[in-house]
Design an enzyme around this catalytic site. Structure first.
Site, PDB file in Angstrom:
ATOM      1  N   ARG A 129       0.810  -1.225   0.000  1.00  0.00           N
ATOM      2  CA  ARG A 129       0.000   0.000   0.000  1.00  0.00           C
ATOM      3  C   ARG A 129       0.843   1.273   0.000  1.00  0.00           C
ATOM      4  NH1 ARG A 129      -3.042  -3.345   3.385  1.00  0.00           N
ATOM      5  NH2 ARG A 129      -1.233  -4.662   3.136  1.00  0.00           N
ATOM      6  N   THR A 130       1.941   1.285   0.725  1.00  0.00           N
ATOM      7  CA  THR A 130       2.705   2.537   0.808  1.00  0.00           C
ATOM      8  C   THR A 130       3.302   2.891  -0.551  1.00  0.00           C
ATOM      9  OG1 THR A 130       3.206   2.009   3.110  1.00  0.00           O
ATOM     10  CG2 THR A 130       4.543   3.713   2.079  1.00  0.00           C
ATOM     11  N   LYS A 167      25.378  -5.965  -7.471  1.00  0.00           N
ATOM     12  CA  LYS A 167      26.757  -6.155  -7.959  1.00  0.00           C
ATOM     13  C   LYS A 167      27.764  -5.600  -6.966  1.00  0.00           C
ATOM     14  CE  LYS A 167      25.300  -5.499 -12.764  1.00  0.00           C
ATOM     15  NZ  LYS A 167      25.340  -4.518 -13.854  1.00  0.00           N
ATOM     16  N   ARG A 212      12.089   3.514   1.535  1.00  0.00           N
ATOM     17  CA  ARG A 212      11.764   2.526   2.569  1.00  0.00           C
ATOM     18  C   ARG A 212      12.974   1.620   2.719  1.00  0.00           C
ATOM     19  NH1 ARG A 212       6.516  -1.101   3.678  1.00  0.00           N
ATOM     20  NH2 ARG A 212       5.896   0.925   4.498  1.00  0.00           N
ATOM     21  N   HIS A 237       7.519   5.942  10.534  1.00  0.00           N
ATOM     22  CA  HIS A 237       6.731   5.797   9.309  1.00  0.00           C
ATOM     23  C   HIS A 237       5.794   7.011   9.273  1.00  0.00           C
ATOM     24  CE1 HIS A 237       4.721   4.147   5.976  1.00  0.00           C
ATOM     25  NE2 HIS A 237       4.365   2.964   6.427  1.00  0.00           N
TER      26      HIS A 237
END
Ligand code: NCD
Length: 348
Positions: A54-55, A82, A104, A132
């Site tokens: 959802r975020t 890498k 995030r 958050h």
């Protein structure tokens, strides 16, 4: 303010002004063409180093509704694989001329570090157990909307809100406890001892061990997900035992006031934190929270990137040769409005 990293950095007045801006963007959402040119020409990168449904989706929709260009950066398919460092990755993205990075990450503090490596506005979409902030803002928006609390800088005064469950591992609990109390609410944590933080010094809250002792006296019962991916072994005897003591069961829901709200940030473990029947009760506003995520994130992106940003001094000036977004963020992004903005005719 150029970045949004933590609710700690916002005053009650800042919180209220984001919520009021979100009211305007909610009105845009209701239009046939729910899009405005406010961030036209700006580029927003969604840099999610941890899973999200959802975020991420709601930031993506919010940025597009403001007419920003959106780039989805996928850590799993990047040169991080890498061996490139996070810092080199961020500097590489920044060198392409992006305006905002929405981050995030599973580690607390990463958005703060990133903000030191880039000139782009950094918006924290969840970092470890830390913060958050946009979840807290959309939850405040939902409570204010459902309870019709629009007065002043302390609109939640006199309201009692319980945060129930896995407080220890929850960035939502940290952000929400701060945001709710800044707006005037009384916040109580309800959790087994093993799922409380080792210290709550500095938390503006009280603690209760029994959900049954408080449930009849709450304006909002906010249930947190049991975050097994962050949990060591032995913190919970079993899901069944947790549900019996801390879950919103059908039986327990009878003691909730008829006007109380039931909230959860999602994803829900139905049958653990909340019984399936109760998740669909009219007092449960879980999908309303999700829906409000879009106008609230539009307000956040506009606050850090648009001319209405918290700190006006950081705003680019015409002499710096940067294209300003349209003066009226609510003007519809019709082809003719776009052309007017491009030609400089409309408040550009
Ligand atoms: C929360 C998160 O990721 O912090 N979910 C969300 O953003 N809606 C809560 C959680 O994962 O439990």
């Amino acid at each position: 303010m150029r970045d949004l990293i933590s609710i700690e950095d916002l005053s009650a007045a800042d919180l209220v002004s984001v919520l009021e801006l979100a009211d305007d963007f909610a009105e845009v959402q209701a239009r046939d063409m729910p899009k405005v040119p406010a961030l036209r020409g700006r580029t927003v990168v969604l840099a999610f180093f941890e899973d999200s449904t959802r975020t991420r989706t709601s930031f993506d929709i919010a940025a597009r509704r403001l007419s920003a260009d959106v780039v989805n950066f996928s850590a799993g398919a990047s040169s991080l694989k890498k061996g490139e460092s996070l810092r080199d990755t961020i500097e590489t993205i920044t060198a392409m001329g992006v305006d905002s990075i929405v981050v995030r990450h599973a580690s607390s503090g990463v958005p703060t570090m990133i903000s030191q490596w880039t000139d782009a506005a950094v918006v924290n979409a969840g970092d470890g157990w830390h913060q958050h902030p946009t979840q807290a803002l959309l939850d405040c928006y939902t409570i204010r909307e459902r309870m019709n609390l629009v007065e002043g800088e302390q609109p939640f005064a006199g309201k009692r809100i319980a945060l129930v469950g896995d407080i220890k591992h929850s960035r939502v609990a940290r952000s929400n406890a701060q945001a709710f109390t800044k707006l005037g609410a009384e916040v109580v944590l309800v959790a087994p001892q093993t799922l409380l933080p080792s210290s709550i010094v500095g938390w503006p809250v009280s603690v209760e061990a029994s959900l049954d002792d408080v449930i009849g006296d709450l304006d909002v019962a906010y249930f947190l997900r049991i975050q097994k991916e962050r949990m060591g072994a032995g913190l919970l005897p079993s899901d069944r035992e947790y549900r019996t003591r801390f879950g919103l069961t059908v039986d327990r829901a009878q003691y909730l006031r008829p006007d109380a709200l039931v909230m959860h940030p999602g994803p829900m473990n139905r049958g653990v934190e909340i019984d399936p029947e109760v998740a669909d009760d009219p007092r449960a506003v879980v999908l309303g929270q999700v829906a409000n995520g879009v106008p609230v994130r539009m307000a956040v992106l506009y606050s850090v990137l648009g001319p209405g940003r918290f700190d006006e001094q950081d705003a680019p000036t015409e002499s710096e040769g940067q294209a300003e977004p349209a003066g009226d963020p609510m003007a519809t992004a019709s082809p003719s409005a776009d052309a007017a903005v491009a030609s400089g005719a409309v408040g550009a």
